[in-house]
Design an enzyme around this catalytic site. Structure first.
Site, PDB file in Angstrom:
ATOM      1  N   HIS A 104     -30.467  -0.222  15.439  1.00  0.00           N
ATOM      2  CA  HIS A 104     -31.453  -1.255  14.199  1.00  0.00           C
ATOM      3  C   HIS A 104     -31.598  -1.112  12.958  1.00  0.00           C
ATOM      4  CE1 HIS A 104     -33.791   2.003  14.889  1.00  0.00           C
ATOM      5  NE2 HIS A 104     -34.322   1.924  13.399  1.00  0.00           N
TER       6      HIS A 104
ATOM      7  N   TYR B 268     -21.891  -3.234   8.053  1.00  0.00           N
ATOM      8  CA  TYR B 268     -20.873  -2.531   9.063  1.00  0.00           C
ATOM      9  C   TYR B 268     -20.020  -2.295   8.058  1.00  0.00           C
ATOM     10  CZ  TYR B 268     -24.539  -5.226  13.264  1.00  0.00           C
ATOM     11  OH  TYR B 268     -24.372  -5.452  14.024  1.00  0.00           O
TER      12      TYR B 268
END
Length: 179
Positions: free
Chosen positions: A143, A111
């Site tokens: 994903h 992230y």
């Protein structure tokens, strides 16, 4: 800038090795949403946020779109690259989703790396939230995002499916797993 509201969207169901895919396209053959059977409620909620006035009808997606989805699951990882998608997310969300499409097949990003890729390195949490609001799974490959420690983290289609998608891409692309 908001995209024009479609009048009618078509819902197609495509069998894949990891379960049926729910594919929503517009009259121009542009993908508006993609999710997995069993997660239809989530997909409809996101679709309602993006296209609240659209009418959804059962039908078949255009042959080229359908073939691209089938080809991806059959091993042609580049088959989805040329598909057009249209969402009505915020500018920030759309920047995150564009960055997701730039992650190479079979590779992952954290992230933090995703936030840095859009020039907002401190917006890690916001990038994660935008990732989770992606209405076009697999084509916009949410994903491919993992936790900072390299572990698989939440996936709207289920962690087992995320693991399958990553293994499918790594095996097909010949990429070694970092985990």
């Amino acid at each position: 800038m908001r995209n024009a509201q479609p009048e009618t969207l078509t819902l197609d169901r495509i069998a894949t090795p990891t379960g049926d895919v729910l594919l929503i396209t517009d009259a121009e053959g542009v993908v508006r949403a993609l999710d997995f059977a069993g997660y239809e409620e989530r997909m409809m909620r996101l679709l309602g946020r993006h296209w609240p006035k659209a009418t959804l009808v059962d039908g078949r997606a255009p042959a080229a779109v359908r073939a691209a989805v089938e080809a991806y699951f059959g091993g042609d990882l580049t088959a989805l690259d040329g598909l057009k998608v249209r969402t009505n997310g915020t500018e920030f969300q759309r920047s995150v989703w564009a960055a997701l499409r730039a992650i190479p097949h079979g590779e992952t990003r954290t992230y933090g790396q995703l936030a840095a890729a859009i020039g907002r390195p401190k917006a890690v949490r916001a990038a994660g939230l935008a990732n989770g609001q992606n209405p076009v799974a697999v084509i916009v490959p949410c994903h491919r995002v993992i936790g900072a420690n390299g572990t698989l983290t939440g996936y709207a289609g289920g962690l087992e499916r995320k693991q399958w998608l990553l293994a499918h891409e790594r095996q097909t692309a010949g990429v070694r797993s970092a985990a």
